[in-house]
Design an enzyme around this catalytic site. Structure first.
Site, short mmCIF file in Angstrom:
data_model
loop_
_atom_site.label_atom_id
_atom_site.label_comp_id
_atom_site.label_asym_id
_atom_site.label_seq_id
_atom_site.Cartn_x
_atom_site.Cartn_y
_atom_site.Cartn_z
N CYS A 2 -20.51 23.38 23.45
CA CYS A 2 -19.33 24.08 23.97
C CYS A 2 -19.71 25.03 25.10
O CYS A 2 -20.71 25.73 25.03
CB CYS A 2 -18.60 24.88 22.89
N ARG A 27 -24.73 21.57 28.34
CA ARG A 27 -24.76 22.06 26.96
C ARG A 27 -24.30 20.99 25.97
O ARG A 27 -24.54 21.13 24.78
CB ARG A 27 -23.86 23.30 26.85
N TRP A 73 -17.49 20.61 22.07
CA TRP A 73 -18.35 19.69 21.33
C TRP A 73 -17.77 19.67 19.92
O TRP A 73 -17.85 20.66 19.19
CB TRP A 73 -19.78 20.20 21.34
N ASN A 97 -16.04 29.28 21.34
CA ASN A 97 -17.31 28.65 20.93
C ASN A 97 -17.65 29.19 19.56
O ASN A 97 -17.53 30.39 19.34
CB ASN A 97 -18.45 29.06 21.86
N GLY A 98 -18.14 28.35 18.69
CA GLY A 98 -18.57 28.84 17.38
C GLY A 98 -17.78 28.19 16.27
O GLY A 98 -17.08 27.20 16.48
N GLU A 462 -42.81 14.08 19.17
CA GLU A 462 -42.09 14.47 20.38
C GLU A 462 -41.84 13.25 21.29
O GLU A 462 -40.75 13.08 21.82
CB GLU A 462 -42.88 15.56 21.12
N LYS A 466 -38.12 12.07 22.31
CA LYS A 466 -37.72 11.96 23.72
C LYS A 466 -37.14 10.58 23.98
O LYS A 466 -36.09 10.44 24.59
CB LYS A 466 -38.91 12.14 24.65
N GLU A 469 -33.72 10.03 22.07
CA GLU A 469 -32.55 10.81 22.46
C GLU A 469 -31.98 10.39 23.80
O GLU A 469 -30.78 10.44 23.99
CB GLU A 469 -32.79 12.33 22.37
N HIS A 485 -48.17 1.36 4.59
CA HIS A 485 -47.37 1.60 3.39
C HIS A 485 -45.90 1.29 3.63
O HIS A 485 -45.03 1.89 3.00
CB HIS A 485 -47.59 3.03 2.91
N LYS A 582 -27.37 20.79 24.23
CA LYS A 582 -28.60 21.48 24.63
C LYS A 582 -28.89 22.65 23.69
O LYS A 582 -30.01 22.86 23.26
CB LYS A 582 -28.43 21.99 26.06
#
Ligand code: G6P
Length: 587
Positions: A2, A27, A73, A97-98, A462, A466, A469, A485, A582
């Protein structure tokens, strides 16, 4: 997650608001909307999808001197025009926002008073609550202040009222909000990039301080006493939030890594020694490191360095898990919180829990004066500048660098600072390497694996994150010894397996595992700092082996560039991957 923009001033508010939203697109969001004064009333325009979809609904000649805007969002309710912000109930229009945690009980009370709701959002309920309080109080300042006593959760709010459309109100609690003034123009925003075009000076609101903009800016504390607040100067300018010739922010930010590493060293060291910007630390018996997403992976990678150099146990926690488990810490424990944004809700709440328990806290943060930076006992800034691409790159490398410096500081091993000297040069060399040729062998696949042990497993986590995403390839990281395994059953002809070996001690063990997947037809891309030949890989990327304290910092950039090139070949929205945000300011 947001974005919020508000404006009052001498320019046409609509393009100012839209360009503000565009600068906050990074964001993450799925709908956008704007409300502005149009004659004697308020006009609201919203649309799902990108800000460009919202723009297509706005008249070219629309003009106003005041308005509020939002990118949403979705949390409460699906992505739809009804659920998009701004919301209007009665005389009140808001963007938010929130999350309002007690929205369900507030809704019942408001429905009993006759309110009806069009959307599934907590924001519309909050809007109705403010309207209800305003009807009783007939004073918006008092109504907003009373609202703070009735809601639980987080909010950054911009508010307009039909009774005076020349005024703008704002308030925040646990969700960031800044205000900036340039001549007679007033800007409100959830994040600095939205104001950088106009000014780099801003004021940061504390929880439940209220802003009123009429002909000037008024700030009120919780007792509604008008107060003055200090201006913060952002260490950068509008160039930081632009692509500067790069096709994507992600590529620009990867290219900034040599400079970022240099910035950190210049800031924390002088003449090969730590300077006064690097605090000293007492001897701890235990370290916990807490973060979300990539921030947590920097901890996984650094853990063994801390343990080796300090000879104390280090436990890494995902912030959202840390909060709800039994923690065996005491006054000899240091808890380190890592966060690029400094606003990630779970990391912030984990920090609050730790402080509440009286344990020493240290934050490693990028965004100056962010909540985590301000609330921790001590903070180390990573000096990475504005990071716009959702997938973190330069901040990750900066966090790793900061953690390695911290290891040396805590272990009193200043003499090893010499190993950092060549880092920037080596990163520049990696930037010149061709990663597209490997990406071509990966991009058509739907599954990929990253394997390694120890530090290299942290790097795998990581690299895999990357890739998944931004390229949407279903990618997993495995400690290479675990492959047998279960996971090895997924290896078929040409399955991409990126295998990492930087640690001499486990080299031969990992190579055995690489051989196992190679024998089953996998396409093996070997990323290593051991310049050895063998028949167990298809392609090899060799990075310089400087010293264990810095080696992992060099191994990250190739992983970032492989992910970038794969996503590029798949023609995806690299800087704004679907569904991702973000800065994750909800728990
Ligand atoms: C989001 C971002 C990730 C980031 C994580 C933690 O998921 O997309 O790139 O690693 O949040 O964010 P922080 O700001 O706390 O580092």
């Amino acid at each position: 997650m947001c974005g919020i923009v508000g404006y009052k001033g001498s320019q046409n508010a609509i393009p100012v608001l839209i360009s503000g939203l565009e600068s906050l697109e990074y964001r993450g969001y799925d709908s956008a909307g704007v409300a502005f004064k149009s004659g004697k009333k308020i006009e609201i325009v919203k649309n799902i999808g990108k800000v460009s979809n919202l723009k297509s609904l706005l008249n070219d000649d629309a003009n106003s001197e005041i308005g509020i805007a939002h990118t949403r969002w979705a949390t409460h309710g699906k992505v739809s025009v009804e659920n998009a912000h701004p919301h209007k109930v009665g005389k009140i229009t808001i963007v938010h926002n929130g999350i309002i945690e007690n929205y369900a009980s507030l809704k019942i009370e408001l429905e009993q008073k006759g309110y009806e709701f069009q959307s599934q959002t907590d924001t519309e309920i909050l809007c109705a609550l403010i309207n209800d309080l305003y009807e009783t109080e007939n004073n918006l300042l008092i109504a907003i202040n009373k609202m703070t006593k009735l809601v639980h959760g987080s909010y950054a709010l911009l508010i307009m009222c039909d009774d005076n459309l020349n005024e703008l109100y704002a308030i925040r609690c646990n969700s960031p909000l800044i205000v900036a003034i340039k001549d007679n123009d007033y800007f409100l925003a959830s994040d600095v990039p939205a104001i950088l075009k106009y000014t780099n000076e801003y004021i940061l609101l504390e929880n439940n301080e209220i802003i009123k903009v009429d002909d000037k800016l008024h700030i009120y504390d919780e007792s509604l006493k008008e107060i003055n607040k200090q201006t913060i100067i952002f260490d950068g300018d509008s160039n930081d939030a632009m692509k500067n010739g790069y096709e994507h922010y992600m590529l620009k930010e990867i290219n900034e890594e040599p400079t970022v590493v240099k910035n950190i060293l210049d800031y924390y060291t002088s003449d090969g020694k730590f300077n006064d910007n690097m605090p000293s630390f007492k001897k701890y018996k235990k370290i916990f490191i807490v973060g979300c997403g990539s921030a947590c992976y920097t901890a996984d990678i650094s853990k063994s360095l801390f343990e080796k150099y300090l000879n104390i146990p280090v436990t890494v926690y995902i912030a959202s898990e840390y909060r709800y488990q039994q923690l065996f810490y005491d006054k000899d424990t240091l808890v380190i919180f890592i966060s690029q944004s400094g606003e990630t809700a779970d990391t912030l709440e984990a920090l609050r829990r730790t402080k509440n328990d009286g344990i020493d806290t240290l934050a490693i943060v990028n965004v100056v004066s962010s909540s985590i930076a301000r609330e921790a006992d001590q903070v180390l800034y990573i000096k990475a500048g504005v990071e716009i691409a959702v997938a973190t790159t330069k901040a990750f490398t900066a966090q790793l660098t900061m953690l390695a410096l911290l290891v040396l500081r805590m272990a009193n091993k200043e003499n090893e600072l010499k190993y950092f000297e060549d880092l920037s040069n080596e990163l520049n060399k990696i930037l010149k390497m061709d990663f597209k040729k490997y990406a071509k062998k990966i991009y058509k696949h739907e599954n990929a694996f990253f394997i390694g042990r120890g530090i290299d497993y942290g790097l795998c986590e990581e690299g895999s994150l990357k890739l998944k995403e931004i390229s949407y390839i279903n990618s997993s990281a495995f400690p290479s010894g675990e492959l047998k395994h279960g996971t090895i059953s997924l290896i078929t002809e040409d399955t991409p397996v990126i295998s990492i070996v930087s640690d001499e001690n486990i080299k031969y063990k990992t190579i055995s595992n690489i051989k196992e997947v190679h024998a089953r037809g996998a396409y093996v891309l070997w990323l290593t700092n051991k310049d050895e030949n063998g028949d167990f890989y298809d392609d090899k990327i060799v990075i310089r082996d400087i010293h264990e304290i810095v080696n992992s910092i060099l191994m990250v950039m190739p992983l970032q560039l492989i992910a970038y090139e794969v996503a590029y070949l798949r023609e995806l929205d690299i800087d704004k991957p679907r569904n991702l945000a973000k800065s994750v300011t909800v728990e």
